[in-house]
Motif scaffolding. Structure first.
Motif, PDB file in Angstrom:
ATOM      1  N   GLY A 197       0.838  -1.184   0.000  1.00  0.00           N
ATOM      2  CA  GLY A 197       0.000   0.000   0.000  1.00  0.00           C
ATOM      3  C   GLY A 197       0.874   1.234   0.000  1.00  0.00           C
ATOM      4  N   GLY A 198       0.291   2.379   0.243  1.00  0.00           N
ATOM      5  CA  GLY A 198       1.081   3.596   0.209  1.00  0.00           C
ATOM      6  C   GLY A 198       0.506   4.694   1.076  1.00  0.00           C
ATOM      7  N   VAL A 199       1.373   5.631   1.437  1.00  0.00           N
ATOM      8  CA  VAL A 199       0.987   6.828   2.181  1.00  0.00           C
ATOM      9  C   VAL A 199       1.627   8.028   1.485  1.00  0.00           C
ATOM     10  CG1 VAL A 199       1.051   8.053   4.378  1.00  0.00           C
ATOM     11  CG2 VAL A 199       0.885   5.551   4.359  1.00  0.00           C
ATOM     12  N   GLN A 200       0.843   9.081   1.269  1.00  0.00           N
ATOM     13  CA  GLN A 200       1.355  10.316   0.676  1.00  0.00           C
ATOM     14  C   GLN A 200       1.314  11.415   1.740  1.00  0.00           C
ATOM     15  OE1 GLN A 200       2.646  10.782  -2.480  1.00  0.00           O
ATOM     16  NE2 GLN A 200       3.237  12.790  -1.706  1.00  0.00           N
ATOM     17  N   VAL A 201       2.472  12.009   2.028  1.00  0.00           N
ATOM     18  CA  VAL A 201       2.573  13.081   3.008  1.00  0.00           C
ATOM     19  C   VAL A 201       2.893  14.377   2.264  1.00  0.00           C
ATOM     20  CG1 VAL A 201       3.713  13.905   5.096  1.00  0.00           C
ATOM     21  CG2 VAL A 201       3.463  11.439   4.711  1.00  0.00           C
ATOM     22  N   THR A 202       2.074  15.408   2.477  1.00  0.00           N
ATOM     23  CA  THR A 202       2.281  16.702   1.841  1.00  0.00           C
ATOM     24  C   THR A 202       2.577  17.747   2.903  1.00  0.00           C
ATOM     25  OG1 THR A 202       0.698  16.092   0.094  1.00  0.00           O
ATOM     26  CG2 THR A 202       1.296  18.420   0.283  1.00  0.00           C
ATOM     27  N   VAL A 203       3.691  18.456   2.746  1.00  0.00           N
ATOM     28  CA  VAL A 203       4.096  19.469   3.722  1.00  0.00           C
ATOM     29  C   VAL A 203       4.240  20.805   3.010  1.00  0.00           C
ATOM     30  CG1 VAL A 203       5.290  17.789   5.164  1.00  0.00           C
ATOM     31  CG2 VAL A 203       6.563  18.993   3.391  1.00  0.00           C
ATOM     32  N   PRO A 204       4.061  21.909   3.733  1.00  0.00           N
ATOM     33  CA  PRO A 204       4.256  23.222   3.113  1.00  0.00           C
ATOM     34  C   PRO A 204       5.731  23.589   3.058  1.00  0.00           C
ATOM     35  CG  PRO A 204       3.589  23.488   5.398  1.00  0.00           C
ATOM     36  CD  PRO A 204       3.566  22.006   5.119  1.00  0.00           C
ATOM     37  N   PRO A 205       6.121  24.507   2.179  1.00  0.00           N
ATOM     38  CA  PRO A 205       7.500  24.992   2.172  1.00  0.00           C
ATOM     39  C   PRO A 205       7.865  25.597   3.527  1.00  0.00           C
ATOM     40  CG  PRO A 205       6.321  25.720   0.210  1.00  0.00           C
ATOM     41  CD  PRO A 205       5.300  25.119   1.124  1.00  0.00           C
ATOM     42  N   GLY A 206       9.141  25.491   3.883  1.00  0.00           N
ATOM     43  CA  GLY A 206       9.605  26.067   5.137  1.00  0.00           C
ATOM     44  C   GLY A 206       9.683  25.091   6.275  1.00  0.00           C
ATOM     45  N   VAL A 207       8.985  23.957   6.160  1.00  0.00           N
ATOM     46  CA  VAL A 207       9.017  22.932   7.206  1.00  0.00           C
ATOM     47  C   VAL A 207      10.222  22.014   6.974  1.00  0.00           C
ATOM     48  CG1 VAL A 207       7.819  20.901   8.116  1.00  0.00           C
ATOM     49  CG2 VAL A 207       6.542  22.977   7.618  1.00  0.00           C
ATOM     50  N   GLU A 208      10.987  21.767   8.030  1.00  0.00           N
ATOM     51  CA  GLU A 208      12.099  20.832   7.916  1.00  0.00           C
ATOM     52  C   GLU A 208      11.563  19.407   7.933  1.00  0.00           C
ATOM     53  OE1 GLU A 208      16.248  19.543  10.215  1.00  0.00           O
ATOM     54  OE2 GLU A 208      14.907  21.029  11.112  1.00  0.00           O
ATOM     55  N   VAL A 209      11.991  18.578   6.996  1.00  0.00           N
ATOM     56  CA  VAL A 209      11.535  17.196   6.901  1.00  0.00           C
ATOM     57  C   VAL A 209      12.744  16.271   6.960  1.00  0.00           C
ATOM     58  CG1 VAL A 209      10.317  15.487   5.514  1.00  0.00           C
ATOM     59  CG2 VAL A 209       9.529  17.859   5.523  1.00  0.00           C
ATOM     60  N   VAL A 237       6.089   5.296   0.655  1.00  0.00           N
ATOM     61  CA  VAL A 237       5.694   6.499   1.372  1.00  0.00           C
ATOM     62  C   VAL A 237       6.288   7.679   0.609  1.00  0.00           C
ATOM     63  CG1 VAL A 237       5.846   7.798   3.512  1.00  0.00           C
ATOM     64  CG2 VAL A 237       5.600   5.307   3.587  1.00  0.00           C
ATOM     65  N   GLY A 238       5.425   8.504   0.062  1.00  0.00           N
ATOM     66  CA  GLY A 238       5.872   9.668  -0.698  1.00  0.00           C
ATOM     67  C   GLY A 238       5.764  10.932   0.121  1.00  0.00           C
ATOM     68  N   VAL A 239       6.720  11.829  -0.055  1.00  0.00           N
ATOM     69  CA  VAL A 239       6.719  13.111   0.650  1.00  0.00           C
ATOM     70  C   VAL A 239       6.944  14.208  -0.375  1.00  0.00           C
ATOM     71  CG1 VAL A 239       7.707  14.453   2.533  1.00  0.00           C
ATOM     72  CG2 VAL A 239       7.756  11.957   2.652  1.00  0.00           C
ATOM     73  N   GLU A 240       6.059  15.200  -0.410  1.00  0.00           N
ATOM     74  CA  GLU A 240       6.212  16.306  -1.348  1.00  0.00           C
ATOM     75  C   GLU A 240       5.871  17.629  -0.677  1.00  0.00           C
ATOM     76  OE1 GLU A 240       3.543  16.166  -4.631  1.00  0.00           O
ATOM     77  OE2 GLU A 240       1.790  15.669  -3.412  1.00  0.00           O
TER      78      GLU A 240
END
Length: 216
Positions: free
Chosen positions: A147-159, A197-200
């Motif tokens: 399966g999969g999980v997509q995580v979306t974060v705003p600019p400026g957040v440290e990941v 797991v995708g992060v964008e």
């Protein structure tokens, strides 16, 4: 099954499955923790009558029912800077589960200090662009099995991505420069097997409109 049913009437397998569905939804929405979910689920499949099933979901909304609207006297504005989005309290929910199904957390919600999610032949979406954060550093633990999980974060957040993939992968977001002062740190951990797991990074919807007008 409803509370109007005769308590001593024998429950069917379908009745027990309907109760289990409500319990799974409650776990995914953070209304039950894993220990409560497992205890109630075991009781549901042991139940013989409606009277034994009814108490297991009496304090939960029915499957598919809309959540009641809740208003707060004071709510920090998303556009007011990072200081207003670090709440120092608890999260809206502590976890989510998708088994041959899906889940999403998006819009205005509070990311807890630790959030755990699990997908098996299913998918999940965690959108942090409009979210508040319970702490300056939060951890999101993702387990994705086929399966999969997509995580979306705003600019400026440290990941920081620390997940492990076996015939699967944890993607790293593109580097948009140094973190903004006061921005939270999001640590993504977990395990992906035949999944990902995708992060964008994406601008919040409100700021995307401003950016388009400013570059027109």
């Amino acid at each position: 099954m409803s509370d109007d049913a005769v308590p001593d009437l024998r429950a069917s397998d379908a009745d027990r499955d309907r109760v289990a569905e409500v319990l799974r939804d409650a776990l995914a929405e953070g209304r039950l923790d894993m220990a409560e979910f497992e205890e109630r689920l075991e009781s549901a499949y042991r139940a013989r009558t409606y009277g034994e099933l009814a108490p297991l979901t009496r304090d939960l909304p029915a499957a598919g029912a809309a959540a009641p609207r809740v208003s707060f006297a004071k709510e920090p504005a998303v556009s007011g800077g990072w200081a207003g989005r670090i709440t120092g309290g608890g999260g809206s929910s502590t976890g989510a589960v998708a088994v041959m199904s899906g889940f999403e957390r998006k819009g205005r919600w509070t990311v807890p200090k630790r959030f755990s999610c699990f997908t098996f032949m299913g998918g999940g979406e965690l959108d942090l662009r409009e979210a508040d954060f319970a702490d300056r550093e939060v951890e999101i633990s993702c387990v994705a099995i086929m399966g999969g999980v997509q995580v979306t974060v705003p600019p400026g957040v440290e990941v920081v991505v620390r997940g492990i993939g076996v015939m699967g992968a944890f993607e790293h977001p593109r580097d948009d420069g140094p973190p903004e002062p006061g921005a939270p740190r999001v640590v993504i951990t977990g395990f992906a097997f035949w999944g990902g797991v995708g992060v964008e990074r994406k601008l919040p919807r409100s700021k995307r409109g401003l950016k388009r007008r400013g570059t027109a």
